[in-house]
Scaffold this motif. Structure first.
Motif, PDB file in Angstrom:
ATOM      1  N   ARG A  68      -2.188  -3.078   6.090  1.00 65.31           N
ATOM      2  CA  ARG A  68      -1.236  -3.585   5.086  1.00 65.31           C
ATOM      3  C   ARG A  68      -1.358  -5.103   4.950  1.00 65.31           C
ATOM      4  O   ARG A  68      -1.356  -5.644   3.842  1.00 65.31           O
ATOM      5  N   LEU A  85       0.834  -1.198   0.000  1.00 69.14           N
ATOM      6  CA  LEU A  85       0.000   0.000   0.000  1.00 69.14           C
ATOM      7  C   LEU A  85       0.867   1.246   0.000  1.00 69.14           C
ATOM      8  O   LEU A  85       1.851   1.334   0.741  1.00 69.14           O
ATOM      9  N   GLU A 143      -2.868   5.386  -0.188  1.00 67.93           N
ATOM     10  CA  GLU A 143      -3.834   4.302  -0.082  1.00 67.93           C
ATOM     11  C   GLU A 143      -4.091   3.950   1.376  1.00 67.93           C
ATOM     12  O   GLU A 143      -5.247   3.745   1.790  1.00 67.93           O
TER      13      GLU A 143
END
Length: 794
Positions: free
Chosen positions: A253, A13, A17
């Motif tokens: 994540r 990510l 994001e």
């Protein structure tokens, strides 16, 4: 067919994001907590006061943060991969989360325009939750994007597989909670992966969400060491992916990586089956998500730990209106999500909080698969005349009704082979119930090993058998709720296993009928056979006709119960059920040879009436009857007609009316059921003051309950099953329960005024016949010849 994209890439990510995913998750958490507590001041634009708090705090916080995390990350992959998805929210107490997310994505306001996606709408969203005139605390029919009622645990995974069947482009995520994972139905439904066809079906992604606790205790799977749980899931045929933690950034994540890994594996499995023709059973991924119960909520309340414990299950801060410290903690908790960063001045979600949300019908709350009536097509049921049995004279020929129905179902299965929207489910009984003709059109779904001795197994089959009534019911409910058709065939005694499941489905249908945005779905149709009166191989353990009682206790606008007396009436009733919408239809019919009473045309007319006089069987000759012989069910019908014949022979001057009931609801008052009769109709059929001897398939008191308000109820005498059973001859079963023809004649003599003396000799002959039967079967092991060889000769 489109496929889930197979990327084989490691997910990393970006900071942007991660920021937007976390914004969406925090917004959902804020909205979830707000629904439990607030009825005013939704954006905390002023200090929190007791009057802003609901007077009754109802709902469940503990599972919500984990569900919000799943919703956030499902949004991400749906949008990134442009896939069609549905989610089944198994944790029963996850209502705040699913409502919050559907409001965030806009599907809630689209469905309910009065709950806008702004500050005023947020206040309405909060106030209505678990509030009089509002919405339930569980995921329910009122919730956009839902097909699974959260009020009862155990069925999420079977619903998910039912939704995926014959939906090749659909991803069905299924969140399974700690408590639900302990139930027997859920344990059995893990085996559904042995029935999922990677070519024609969609994919199911189970997400086992373990937060450690149920209401007041730890949960079994959460306390298993990871390696032991991993082995268990692999034994079920899954490939586990584990995610755990309590640091939001780390978990985001890891969850992103897990979701991409799972969808990559799904894409590879589908591609190998669809493109390369690989036929081995697939080992589908499962995500095991471990997060704290009540994550991000109060860590400690009144000196005891809450977050990460069972105390977070419902309302972590219970005395907010009365306790200033609780009020202070609540405000600090809500402000920890920084609502000023998540919603603008008008209360609308900011861009970061919406960045991961897909558009249009890709949104989980807007998918048409969760409003299956929008996708439903009429079922191509052929003309009944080509399957009807000829009846030149009543009661002289015999057919197995369910075998005749099997020929019709085989044609329905054949005609839906291309569109694949009709399935038959049952617990290992399709052939036993004489429906094996369907195997000429479709084999039995099976993805596990095949041996040469096996018959009718088919990797692409649409007949589904597993010895778990719960799983059969869940599959079919998921299939129907997503816009398809089906039939559940089951032994009558063991359909009770799904009593609570059908109860939930009936409640779902009743509520759905009150929601104009929910389109009608195909009815849930039960064919109950191998019934109470013919259990030659099994006996007492297989004798229980009470499912009818259970169903007729439920919402009258939804339930229908039919007892067709022969093959042609079964065809007519089945045709009606297969075409119907938003009902639960229960059809009880025998699989053993049964007399044919009505031609197809007469069967149609009789079933349309639901109850009617069989003039050819009676002796009233246009006058007023002295007695009414009524019957419902195939065996009771035969015994009533045999009794009518005996009365014709021994008491030829007695005026006998024979009434057959197919639709049980016809006995109810019109005010209580849409199919009920008015008092005028009922009295015309059964009379106001003449004895009525009613031979009924099930427990006698049901008939009394249905007819207790009728003027002639005091003249009603019912014979039926009274828990007297064993492995014995067919006729002995009715004798044991006083439903036999001789007992019915005796009942007539006992209840028609003046017959007790005048027909005493006839009554004695009937009693003698019962005693002869008792002795005969214990010597010969078969029924009396006069019974076994009986035919109608009226």
């Amino acid at each position: 067919m489109t496929k889930v994209e197979h990327q084989n890439s490691s997910t990393v990510l970006t900071d942007d994001e991660l920021r937007t995913l976390d914004a969406h998750w925090r917004a959902a958490n804020y909205l979830s907590a707000g629904q439990i507590y607030l009825m005013a001041n939704p954006l905390l634009r002023e200090p929190l006061l007791p009057e802003h708090i609901k007077p009754r705090l109802l709902g469940h916080w503990g599972t919500s943060p984990g569900l919000n995390l799943v919703y956030t990350h499902l949004n991400r992959v749906i949008k990134a991969r442009d896939i069609d998805a549905l989610c089944i929210w198994g944790p029963g107490h996850g209502g705040p989360s699913v409502l919050a997310n559907s409001w965030l994505e806009g599907s809630y306001s689209q469905t309910y325009p009065d709950v806008g996606r702004d500050g005023a709408g947020m206040e309405r969203l909060f106030r209505q939750f678990s509030f009089p005139g509002g919405v339930p605390s569980h995921v329910a029919p009122e919730t956009p994007g839902s097909i699974h009622e959260g009020g009862e645990l155990g069925y999420s995974l079977s619903h998910a597989y039912g939704a995926a069947l014959d939906n090749p482009d659909l991803l069905v995520a299924c969140v399974i909670g700690d408590g639900e994972a302990e139930t027997g139905p859920l344990a059995a439904s893990w085996h559904s992966n042995k029935f999922l066809d990677p070519v024609h079906d969609g994919a199911v992604l189970p997400i086992l969400h373990l937060n450690g606790y149920k209401i007041a205790n730890p949960t079994v799977l959460a306390r298993l060491p990871e390696h032991e749980l991993d082995e268990l899931l692999r034994g079920y045929g899954h490939s586990p992916i584990h995610v755990s933690g309590d640091d939001p950034a780390t978990v985001h994540r890891a969850m992103a990586q897990a979701m991409d890994d799972a969808l990559d594996r799904i894409g590879a499995l589908q591609e190998s089956a669809r493109e390369a023709g690989v036929g081995e059973r697939s080992h589908w991924p499962v995500i095991v998500l471990r997060t704290p119960k009540g994550w991000t909520g109060p860590a400690e309340v009144d000196g005891v730990p809450v977050e990460g414990t069972w105390r977070a299950h419902q309302v972590p801060l219970a005395g907010v209106r009365e306790n200033p410290e609780h009020l202070r903690q609540l405000e600090a908790w809500l402000r920890s999500y920084h609502p000023e960063e998540l919603f603008d001045a008008d209360g609308r979600p900011v861009a970061d909080a919406l960045a991961c949300i897909p558009e249009g019908t890709r949104r989980l709350g807007a998918t048409p698969h969760a409003n299956g009536g929008l996708l439903l097509r009429d079922l191509p049921v052929p003309s009944l005349d080509r399957f009807a049995v000829p009846v030149d004279k009543p009661g002289t020929t015999l057919h197995e009704p369910t075998r005749v129905l099997g020929d019709l179902l085989e044609k329905v299965m054949e005609d839906t082979s291309a569109r694949r929207d009709f399935r038959i489910v049952g617990p290992d009984e399709t052939a036993s119930n004489r429906l094996q003709a369907v195997f000429d059109a479709s084999g039995k779904a099976w993805q596990a090993q095949h041996f040469p001795v096996d018959e009718h197994l088919d990797r692409h089959g649409r007949v589904m058998e597993i010895l778990s009534e719960h799983t059969c019911q869940g599959w079919l409910e998921g299939y129907l709720l997503t816009g398809r058709h089906g039939l559940f065939s089951c032994y009558e005694a063991f359909v009770h296993i799904v009593d609570s499941m059908v109860n939930q489905h009936i409640k779902w249908l009743k509520t759905s009928r009150q929601l104009p945005w929910r389109a009608p779905i195909a009815s849930l149709n039960y064919l109950l056979t191998s019934h109470v009166w013919r259990q030659d191989h099994n006996g007492f353990s297989h004798q229980d006709p009470g499912f009818v009682d259970h169903v007729l206790n439920k919402s009258p606008e939804v339930v229908r119960v039919y007892l067709p007396p022969d093959a042609n009436t079964l065809l007519s009733v089945a045709d009606h059920a297969l075409h119907s919408r938003d009902y639960v239809n229960v059809i009880v019919a025998g699989k053993q040879p049964c007399f044919d009473w009505l031609s197809m045309d007469r069967a149609r007319a009789h079933c349309a009436r639901g109850a009617g006089i069989w003039e050819w069987a009676g002796t009233e000759n246009g006058g007023e009857p002295d007695v009414v012989l009524a019957c419902a069910g195939d065996v009771p019908t035969q015994e009533v007609l045999a009794a009518a014949q005996l009365l014709r022979r021994h008491l030829p001057d007695l005026a006998v009316r024979v009434v057959n009931v197919v639709d049980m609801a016809r006995l109810m008052p019109r005010e209580e059921h849409p199919h009920g009769m008015s008092d005028f109709e009922y009295d015309g059929l059964f009379t106001e003051d003449k004895p009525v001897i009613f031979a009924y398939h099930g427990y006698p008191w049901l008939i009394h309950r249905l007819a207790y308000r009728r003027s002639g109820h005091k003249h009603l005498h019912v014979r039926g099953y009274k828990e007297s059973g064993t492995t014995t001859t067919p006729f002995d079963m009715v004798v044991r329960n006083d439903l036999d023809r001789y007992r019915l004649v005796m009942d007539v003599i006992d209840r028609v005024p003046g017959l007790a003396v005048r027909a005493a000799a006839v009554r004695q002959r009937m009693e003698d016949a019962r005693m002869r039967h008792h002795d005969w079967i214990r010597i010969h092991g078969t029924d009396l010849p006069e019974v076994a060889e009986w035919t109608w000769s009226g």
